[in-house]
Design a protein around this motif. Sequence first.
Motif, PDB file in Angstrom:
ATOM      1  N   ALA A  28       1.011  -4.684   7.156  1.00 30.89           N
ATOM      2  CA  ALA A  28       1.629  -5.555   6.150  1.00 30.89           C
ATOM      3  C   ALA A  28       2.693  -4.816   5.342  1.00 30.89           C
ATOM      4  O   ALA A  28       3.427  -5.418   4.574  1.00 30.89           O
ATOM      5  CB  ALA A  28       0.566  -6.124   5.225  1.00 30.89           C
ATOM      6  N   LEU A  29       2.766  -3.496   5.510  1.00 25.80           N
ATOM      7  CA  LEU A  29       3.835  -2.737   4.840  1.00 25.80           C
ATOM      8  C   LEU A  29       4.976  -2.399   5.795  1.00 25.80           C
ATOM      9  O   LEU A  29       5.935  -1.726   5.415  1.00 25.80           O
ATOM     10  CB  LEU A  29       3.265  -1.429   4.255  1.00 25.80           C
ATOM     11  N   ALA A  75       8.650  -3.272   4.815  1.00 21.49           N
ATOM     12  CA  ALA A  75       9.128  -2.464   3.690  1.00 21.49           C
ATOM     13  C   ALA A  75       9.399  -1.034   4.156  1.00 21.49           C
ATOM     14  O   ALA A  75      10.393  -0.413   3.764  1.00 21.49           O
ATOM     15  CB  ALA A  75       8.108  -2.485   2.565  1.00 21.49           C
ATOM     16  N   ARG A  97      10.768   4.798   4.570  1.00 22.50           N
ATOM     17  CA  ARG A  97       9.731   5.691   4.058  1.00 22.50           C
ATOM     18  C   ARG A  97       8.611   5.819   5.073  1.00 22.50           C
ATOM     19  O   ARG A  97       8.323   4.892   5.821  1.00 22.50           O
ATOM     20  CB  ARG A  97       9.170   5.135   2.747  1.00 22.50           C
ATOM     21  N   ASP A 134       5.959   8.226   3.924  1.00 22.74           N
ATOM     22  CA  ASP A 134       5.057   9.117   3.180  1.00 22.74           C
ATOM     23  C   ASP A 134       3.668   8.498   3.069  1.00 22.74           C
ATOM     24  O   ASP A 134       3.444   7.356   3.477  1.00 22.74           O
ATOM     25  CB  ASP A 134       5.632   9.382   1.779  1.00 22.74           C
ATOM     26  N   GLN A 168       2.036   7.361   0.585  1.00 23.67           N
ATOM     27  CA  GLN A 168       1.964   6.157  -0.232  1.00 23.67           C
ATOM     28  C   GLN A 168       2.506   4.928   0.499  1.00 23.67           C
ATOM     29  O   GLN A 168       2.305   3.805   0.062  1.00 23.67           O
ATOM     30  CB  GLN A 168       2.772   6.340  -1.533  1.00 23.67           C
ATOM     31  N   PHE A 192      -1.495   2.456   4.198  1.00 26.43           N
ATOM     32  CA  PHE A 192      -2.889   2.352   3.802  1.00 26.43           C
ATOM     33  C   PHE A 192      -3.654   3.282   4.724  1.00 26.43           C
ATOM     34  O   PHE A 192      -3.621   3.111   5.944  1.00 26.43           O
ATOM     35  CB  PHE A 192      -3.405   0.923   3.959  1.00 26.43           C
ATOM     36  N   ALA A 218       1.572  -2.686  -2.335  1.00 28.65           N
ATOM     37  CA  ALA A 218       0.478  -1.792  -1.971  1.00 28.65           C
ATOM     38  C   ALA A 218      -0.379  -1.443  -3.177  1.00 28.65           C
ATOM     39  O   ALA A 218      -1.610  -1.365  -3.077  1.00 28.65           O
ATOM     40  CB  ALA A 218       1.044  -0.518  -1.334  1.00 28.65           C
ATOM     41  N   PRO A 246       9.250   7.361  -3.517  1.00 28.89           N
ATOM     42  CA  PRO A 246       7.831   7.316  -3.150  1.00 28.89           C
ATOM     43  C   PRO A 246       6.926   6.885  -4.304  1.00 28.89           C
ATOM     44  O   PRO A 246       5.781   6.489  -4.081  1.00 28.89           O
ATOM     45  CB  PRO A 246       7.511   8.761  -2.739  1.00 28.89           C
ATOM     46  N   LEU A 263       7.464   4.320  -6.078  1.00 30.20           N
ATOM     47  CA  LEU A 263       7.447   2.860  -6.114  1.00 30.20           C
ATOM     48  C   LEU A 263       6.512   2.324  -5.037  1.00 30.20           C
ATOM     49  O   LEU A 263       6.580   2.743  -3.886  1.00 30.20           O
ATOM     50  CB  LEU A 263       8.851   2.310  -5.852  1.00 30.20           C
ATOM     51  N   LEU A 297       5.267  -0.023  -2.181  1.00 26.90           N
ATOM     52  CA  LEU A 297       5.993  -0.837  -1.207  1.00 26.90           C
ATOM     53  C   LEU A 297       5.517  -2.289  -1.264  1.00 26.90           C
ATOM     54  O   LEU A 297       4.323  -2.557  -1.399  1.00 26.90           O
ATOM     55  CB  LEU A 297       5.765  -0.296   0.205  1.00 26.90           C
ATOM     56  N   PRO A 298       6.441  -3.227  -1.164  1.00 21.90           N
ATOM     57  CA  PRO A 298       6.023  -4.631  -1.115  1.00 21.90           C
ATOM     58  C   PRO A 298       5.363  -4.976   0.224  1.00 21.90           C
ATOM     59  O   PRO A 298       5.714  -4.414   1.264  1.00 21.90           O
ATOM     60  CB  PRO A 298       7.338  -5.399  -1.280  1.00 21.90           C
ATOM     61  N   LEU A 299       4.432  -5.924   0.185  1.00 21.00           N
ATOM     62  CA  LEU A 299       3.785  -6.409   1.408  1.00 21.00           C
ATOM     63  C   LEU A 299       4.703  -7.417   2.098  1.00 21.00           C
ATOM     64  O   LEU A 299       5.503  -8.080   1.456  1.00 21.00           O
ATOM     65  CB  LEU A 299       2.462  -7.100   1.066  1.00 21.00           C
TER      66      LEU A 299
END
Lengths: 239, 624, 183
Positions: free
Chosen positions: B599-600, B603, B609, B611, B613, B616, C68, C128, C130, C132-134
Motif C-alpha cells: 500500500a506504500l 508513494a 524512497r 529507507d 520508514q 512496513f 504509514a 525520510p 515524512l 509516506l501516504p498509502l
Amino acid sequence: MSETFVLDGQEIPFAPGQTIIQAASAAGVYIPRLCYHPEFKPHGSCKLCTVKVNGRHTASCTFKAAPGLQVESNTEDLNAERRTLVQMLFVEGNHFCPSCEKSGDCQLQATAYELGMMSPHFDHFFPDRPVDASHPELLLDFNRCILCSLCVRASRDVDKKNVFALAGRGIDSHLIVNAASGRLADTNVALEDKAVQVCPVGVILKKRQGFKVPIGQRTYDEVPISGHVPAPAALTEEI
Amino acid sequence: MVNSGGLQSILRKYEGNPHNLLQILREVQEEEGWISPDRVAALETALAVPRSKIIGAASFYAFLHLQPVGRYRILFSDNITDRMLGNQALMEQLCQLLWVEPGKVSEDGLVSITTTSCTGMCDQGPALLVNGRAITRVDEARIVEIAELVRNQAPLSEWPEEYFRVEDNIRRRDILLDSHFEPGSSLRALHARVETEGMQASNTRSWREGLPRGLVGPATMLDEIKRANLRGRGGAGFTTGLKWEACRNAPLAEGQDRIVVCNADEGEPGTFKDRVLLTSYADMVFEGMTLAAYAVGARRGFLYLRGEYRYLLEHLEGVLARRRRDNLLGHSIIGIPGADFDIKIHVGFGAYVCGEESALIESLEGKRGTPRNRPPFPVTHGYLDQPTIVNNVETFAAAALIALNGGEWYKNIGTAQSAGSKILSVSGDCERPGIYEFPFGVRVVEVLEACGARNTQAVQVSGPSGFTIAAHEFERRICFEDIPTAGAFMVFDQTRDMFEVARNFVHFFAHESCGFCTPCRVGTSLLKNLMDKLHNGHGSPYDFEEIEKLNHILQAMSHCGLGHSACNPVLDTIGKFRPAYDARMAHQDFTPAFDLDRALSQARQMTRRDDEQAHFAAEHGAAQ
Amino acid sequence: MEVTEKKKLKVATTSLAGCFGCHMSFLDIDERLFDLLERVEFDRSPITDIKEVGVCDIGLIEGGLCNAENVHVLREFRKQCKVLIALGACAVNGGLPAQRNHLPLTDILSEVYLSSPGLGNGLIPSDPELPLPLNQVHPIHEVVKVDVFIPGCPPSGDAIWKVLTDLLSGKAPSLGHGLIHYD
Ligand SMILES: Cc1cc2nc3c(=O)[nH]c(=O)nc-3n(C[C@H](O)[C@H](O)[C@H](O)COP(=O)(O)O)c2cc1C
Ligand code: SF4
Ligand code: SF4
Ligand code: SF4
Ligand code: FES
Ligand code: FES
C-alpha cells in the motif's frame, strides 16, 4: 376486505392482488424497502423488504398476500440481515454523507439509521464512478447509485422516455442514460420528469439546491423513515 | 464490414422484431467483430428500441462487445479442471508471445486474451475460444502455433481442423445413449399406442372417457411421461409430467400460443453432456421437444444454445431442416392433423445465469438475462407471457425414449424416486474423462472405478452449485434421494488443494452473478475477496466469521438459485476439508485484506524512497 | 476511596487523519464531562508519544488511515486498548480524505507537486522523516479489529455520551433515532 394474514402477531387485512408490503403499508406497518415505490411495478431487487413467510425468506414487495399467512418482519434476525444488505450497498458505492446533498432526505441513509447501522462493516470497494455534470440543471453522481431501477421504471412507464437504463452485469452493473454521447445533457430528460423525482438516494440531483434546507431539518431528521410509511397508490382501486 | 445492405438482410431474417434484438446483435458482431455505435444507432431506428435498452441488454452478455476486442478474441476456459491442466501458464505463454496484457487489446488492435467461465470441454481441456470457436487440448506447442497464426493474421478457416475437433468421449452407454434412435420413431410409437392400446394405456378415468378424439394423443403422451416418473435433468429434478400438465392447463389469452423451450445453456462448470447429446443425439432431443409440444399443445419451440456451443449451430440447423423435410416438424407432423410445431435456435452469449429458466426467457425476449420474480411461473407466464415449459436437453431426450418404450418400462429402471438413467460428465483426475451413462442409484465409487480415478480425495457432483463429496461418502448414490445432479462429476485426487477448488468456484459465481439483487451482486464479490484474502496469506479466524455471515445472507436473501448456491462449495469444503482452510489462518489477530507494505508502493515509486520508514517491516505485517 | 479510584476506567483518545472535529465534539459533552470524570480517568492524548498511553480500558480514535504513521499509531493504540472505538466519519469510512480513492496516488502526487503551478520546486518531498501516504485511504476497521463505531461528521456530544455511558454500565452501546447520523 374480509381476508387477513398475520404480520408479527398482528392481523393485517388485504385486498385481492395486494402484495404483503402493500397491505402492511395500508395498515400503517413499516417494512424496510428501497426499490419498492407504491407508484411503480415492484422490482424485487434490493431485498431489504425480505420477510419470513411461513418460515421462508421472501421479498414482501413481490409476494402476494394470502389468507392465513404467518409473516415475520420486525425481528432481530431479519433486521440484522437487512442491516447487512444495507452495509453491502454502502461499501459497494462511495457514500460520503457529510458531503452529500441528499443527506437527511436519503432513504438509504434513513433505512440504515432505522436498522441501527453503526458502520459499513465490510471493506470498501471504493469504485471509480465518474460524475455526469453535463446537464445544465441536473447532476448525476453515480457514486451513490444503488441500482434500485426506480428512475428506469419511472422514465419508461410514466415519462415514456427511457432516459435511464441498467447496463453491465454483476458487480459491474451500472446506470446509463439514453444518449450516444453517454451524457445526460444529450438526452431528452426534463426537470419535471418523474424519473428525476424518484431517486431514493443522492444520484439524480437538481443543481444549485446546495443545502437549501439545513442539515438537521430534513425529511428523516425529525421522524424516522419508519414513520413515513407511504400508502400504496393503487390501493383505492384495489380495495 | 457489413454494409447497410448486410444489416438489412439480418433485419429481414429476424423480421425486424425487437424481441430478436440479441440474435440480430450476434449476427452483426459475427460479421464485424463488434457492435459499433453506428450499428446501435441503426438498430435504434430500425427496431424502434431506445439505445439505452440496446446497450443495457448487450452489455449484460460477456460475448457481446460494444468495444473493439481485436481481430482475434482469445478466451481461455477457466474452470478448475482447466486450471488443473495448466491453463494459467498457457495463457501467460500466449500473452508473452503476442505481447499483450491479459484483458487488454493489443495496441495494433490484433488480439485480446482473457479468461472465460467453463466452456464445456472439461474432458478435453485445457480449452480456449478463438472468436467463439472452441479449441481443445491446448498445450505449449499448440500455443506457439496459435501465436504464429495470429501474428500472420491467418483467417480461422485456415487454422488446422484438428484444433477444433471436439470428441464425444462416450465411455459408458446405457438405455439412452445405446438406443440407436431412428428419427421419428418415438412420434410413430406414440401414435401407434394411441391408435391401438391408447384407451387402455391411460389410467386416468376422466380423459379415458371424456376426451375428444383429437386430444387422446396428447393425453397419452402426458400419461406416459407421468407413468415414467420422469424428473427434470437440469438439476432441480422437478417432475416433468406435472410441469407439462400445468402448461397444458394454463389458459391462453387471445393470440397466445404455448411454447416449448429446450435449455441448452449448460453453464454449470464441469457439465458437457448436453453438448454430446446435441452433437450425436440431436434428433432425439428435437423429437422429445416435438412430443412435448404435442403433449402441451404448443406450436413454437426454442432451443437456447449456449454461446460456447455456437459451432454446433449449422449442424443443428441441418438436423432441423431434415426433420422438416421428413415431416417431423412443420405442419401435421407425421400426418397427425393439427400437430404443428417448429423450432428456432437462439444462441446465448456467455451468461451462466441464463440457464435459470426465467432469465433464459428474458434473454429469449431480447433482454438482459435477469431472473424474474416468481410467481407467476413460466408454465403460465413464460415467453412473452405465454404458457411455457423449459426443460433440459437430456429431459427431452429421455422423453423421446419414454414415448418409444413406454413409461412402465422406464419407471423400472433406476431407483424408486429417480427413474431412468443419468448422463454424467466426468472430468478431472481420472484416466478416462468423458461421458458416462448409468442408471440412477449408481454409487460414487462405481463411477470412480469406471473412469479410472485413483487416490481420489473428493468429487464435485453437479458443479460448483452442487456438492463436494469426500472419500468417506463415496458409497453414496447419484439420485434424487441422495446426491441429485445436473451431470457434472469433477474428480480431485490427493494432490489437489480443495481450498483452491472452492476459491475457483467462488470466482465463478462472482463473475456470473447477474447483479440484480443486492445479496448476490455484492455478496459474491465480498466472498471472492475473502477467499482471495485467505489465498494471499492474510487470513485469520475473524474471516471465518465473515464467510459464515455471507453464506447465510446469500442463502437466505438471494433472488435466484445462483445466489442461493454460491456459497455451497465454501460450506462443503469448510465442513469436509477444514485443514485446507486452517493452513490459511496464518494469523490469530485480525489482519487487513490488503498488503500494507504494498500500500506504500506508489508513494515509494514517486519519492524514490526505500529507507526503513518507507516500508512496513515484515514483523509488523504479521502483528495486529 | 482507594477502591473507587481503582474501579475508575481509563480512557484515551487519539487522532489519525481527521480534522479534530470529533475531539471537539467530545468536549461538547460539556458539564457531563464532570460526571464522566467521576467514573473514568483520562489518559493524555497519545498523539505525541503513543508508547506513553499504557493499557487503557476504552480508546477513542478519530480519523482514517492516510499514511504509514497513521497505521503505526493505530496498531499501537489497538494493542493498548481493551475497547477500541472508531469515532466519526473518517474513522468509520475514511471520510472526506477517502474521496481521493478512485484516483491513483501517483496521479495525485504528480498533479499536486509536479504539474500544478505555484507549488514549490516541482519535486515530491522525499524526506525520510515524512510518513509516506498509502495508495488508498482506509477506514480503521480495515486494518485493526474495532469494537464500537460512532458515526457522524462529527458525532454529536450526546451520541458520544450515550455510547460511553452504555459501555460504563456494561451494555452494548446503541444509538437511537436522532443520535445516529452520518452527516
Ligand atoms: C443459475 C442457474 C443456472 C441454471 N442452468 C441450467 C442449465 O444450464 N441447464 C438446465 O437445463 N437447467 C439449468 N438451470 C435449471 C433451470 O432453471 C430449470 O430448472 C431447468 O432448465 C428445468 O429443466 P428440467 O425440469 O428438465 O430439469 C439453472 C438454474 C439456475 C438457478
Ligand atoms: S446517497 Fe444517502 S447514503 Fe449515500 S452519501 Fe448520500 S446521504 Fe449518504
Ligand atoms: S439513480 Fe437513483 S433511482 Fe436510479 S437506479 Fe440509481 S439509485 Fe435508483
Ligand atoms: S441471486 Fe445473483 S444471479 Fe440470481 S438474481 Fe440475484 S444477483 Fe442475479
Ligand atoms: S423493496 Fe422489495 S426487494 Fe427492494
Ligand atoms: S475526523 Fe471527525 S468527522 Fe472527520
